[in-house]
Scaffold this active site. Structure first.
Site, PDB file in Angstrom:
ATOM      1  N   TYR A  61      17.293   5.247   9.330  1.00 29.58           N
ATOM      2  CA  TYR A  61      16.882   4.624   8.070  1.00 29.58           C
ATOM      3  C   TYR A  61      18.107   4.152   7.290  1.00 29.58           C
ATOM      4  O   TYR A  61      18.156   3.019   6.813  1.00 29.58           O
ATOM      5  CB  TYR A  61      16.082   5.623   7.245  1.00 29.58           C
ATOM      6  CG  TYR A  61      15.649   5.113   5.886  1.00 29.58           C
ATOM      7  CD1 TYR A  61      14.788   4.030   5.770  1.00 29.58           C
ATOM      8  CD2 TYR A  61      16.078   5.734   4.718  1.00 29.58           C
ATOM      9  CE1 TYR A  61      14.375   3.560   4.522  1.00 29.58           C
ATOM     10  CE2 TYR A  61      15.676   5.281   3.472  1.00 29.58           C
ATOM     11  CZ  TYR A  61      14.817   4.194   3.381  1.00 29.58           C
ATOM     12  OH  TYR A  61      14.426   3.742   2.141  1.00 29.58           O
ATOM     13  N   GLN A 105       4.108   3.884  -1.392  1.00 27.12           N
ATOM     14  CA  GLN A 105       4.310   4.621  -2.638  1.00 27.12           C
ATOM     15  C   GLN A 105       4.751   3.709  -3.775  1.00 27.12           C
ATOM     16  O   GLN A 105       4.217   3.776  -4.879  1.00 27.12           O
ATOM     17  CB  GLN A 105       5.342   5.735  -2.433  1.00 27.12           C
ATOM     18  CG  GLN A 105       5.496   6.643  -3.654  1.00 27.12           C
ATOM     19  CD  GLN A 105       6.678   7.577  -3.566  1.00 27.12           C
ATOM     20  OE1 GLN A 105       7.621   7.333  -2.813  1.00 27.12           O
ATOM     21  NE2 GLN A 105       6.641   8.654  -4.334  1.00 27.12           N
ATOM     22  N   LEU A 115       0.814  -1.212   0.000  1.00 28.78           N
ATOM     23  CA  LEU A 115       0.000   0.000   0.000  1.00 28.78           C
ATOM     24  C   LEU A 115       0.848   1.262   0.000  1.00 28.78           C
ATOM     25  O   LEU A 115       0.318   2.375  -0.035  1.00 28.78           O
ATOM     26  CB  LEU A 115      -0.921   0.016   1.229  1.00 28.78           C
ATOM     27  CG  LEU A 115      -1.892  -1.163   1.358  1.00 28.78           C
ATOM     28  CD1 LEU A 115      -2.760  -0.989   2.601  1.00 28.78           C
ATOM     29  CD2 LEU A 115      -2.749  -1.303   0.113  1.00 28.78           C
ATOM     30  N   ILE A 156      11.947   9.110  -5.277  1.00 26.06           N
ATOM     31  CA  ILE A 156      11.015   8.652  -6.301  1.00 26.06           C
ATOM     32  C   ILE A 156       9.936   9.702  -6.530  1.00 26.06           C
ATOM     33  O   ILE A 156       9.327  10.207  -5.578  1.00 26.06           O
ATOM     34  CB  ILE A 156      10.373   7.311  -5.907  1.00 26.06           C
ATOM     35  CG1 ILE A 156      11.449   6.235  -5.814  1.00 26.06           C
ATOM     36  CG2 ILE A 156       9.300   6.904  -6.893  1.00 26.06           C
ATOM     37  CD1 ILE A 156      10.923   4.881  -5.407  1.00 26.06           C
TER      38      ILE A 156
END
Length: 311
Positions: A138, A12, A10, A168
């Site tokens: 991250y 991006q 679900l 992106i």
């Protein structure tokens, strides 16, 4: 590939990768999964929390999964808000997928990495083995993910492969929690409001890729002959590199007046720690990577699709 499981379906990338896989491989069953128990997406869909190994096992057994595109992750800015959860999802979640892959003999696991593995000590235009010194949780989790994938390949002969994704750009789903989100949000706000306040400086330059190119890269790498690959999980891909002000200028050319403001916040330091360009020679040589979209084509596609959606 007979049955594919997409985790984080679900998000991006997942929200566009899943239908692309289904359209491209009409004889392959593609099972979407994410945390939402009832998202209203096309079946087959199964709610899966990747931090719970038993849930992954259940879906792999039920559908006889042989390939996984593992996209479930907490992104850079969101990860800094909750670093413990980022580690749990990004590292422990991947470890669960890899363990299931080892136990059930999966054919292939594709797991994206990120330019966030790089850091202030990394020179610009880095290649795959250039020093990685991430400053975010991250980025740290993605370094661990790359190393875990390589370890499972070397120790258990599990086919794990992946690419380092830049920012992106997509008109289908707005991103949530990434440092490069401004490169998408600017389009939405420009079309809806005619103005946007960037959370980075106007001279901030970062590598980006259009969504359809990113999806092609993931699918093409998944289908590449393993004997052609010199790396497992750290292939750079590069398509675009532009500053925030260059993006604003291109948008204004298409829509007329666009009031762009720049008010850097804590995400600026993350952006400053990343390289502005990437060396993707290995991906181009090993499995034929090549981007289709340059900046002008991206801007045209984004503005036209968002304007059409606003009508």
């Amino acid at each position: 590939m007979d049955t594919i499981l997409v985790t984080g379906a679900l998000g991006q990338i997942g929200s566009e990768l899943t239908p692309t896989l289904r359209n491209r491989y009409d004889k392959v069953e593609v099972v979407a999964s994410d945390l939402d128990p009832d998202p209203g997406v096309s079946p087959p869909y199964e709610p899966v929390d990747v931090t719970d190994r038993s849930q992954i096992e259940s879906v792999v057994e039920e559908y006889d999964v042989d390939t996984v595109f593992h996209l479930a992750a907490l992104l850079s800015a969101a990860g800094e808000q909750n670093p413990g959860r980022a580690f749990e999802v990004n590292v422990e979640g991947l470890h669960n997928v890899l363990e299931v892959g080892r136990e059930y003999g999966l054919n292939r696991i594709v797991v994206p990495s990120s330019i966030a593995v790089y850091g202030p000590a990394t020179p610009d235009n880095p290649s795959e083995r250039t020093i990685r010194t991430p400053t975010t949780m991250y980025g740290i989790t993605k370094v661990l993910a790359e190393n875990l994938g390589t370890y499972y390949h070397q120790q258990y002969d599990l086919d794990v492969r992946g690419i380092r994704l830049p920012g992106i750009v997509s008109h289908e789903t707005r991103p949530d929690g990434g440092t490069t989100d401004y490169a998408v949000d600017a389009f939405y706000e420009a079309v809806d409001e005619g103005e946007y306040t960037y959370f980075v400086r106007e001279d901030t330059r970062l590598p980006m890729v259009y969504m359809s190119d990113a999806i092609d890269a993931l699918i093409d790498l998944a289908g590449a002959d393993e004997s052609d690959l010199r790396f497992q999980c750290e292939y750079n891909i590069s398509a675009l590199s532009f500053t925030a002000s260059e993006l604003s200028d291109r948008i204004e050319e298409r829509i007329g007046r666009f009031d762009a403001r720049y008010e850097p916040d804590e995400r600026q330091s993350i952006a400053d720690s990343w390289p502005s360009t990437l060396d993707d020679t290995a991906a181009r040589t090993d499995w034929g990577w090549s981007a289709e979209y340059d900046l002008d084509r991206v801007v045209d596609e984004m503005v036209q699709n968002l304007q059409r959606g606003a009508e």
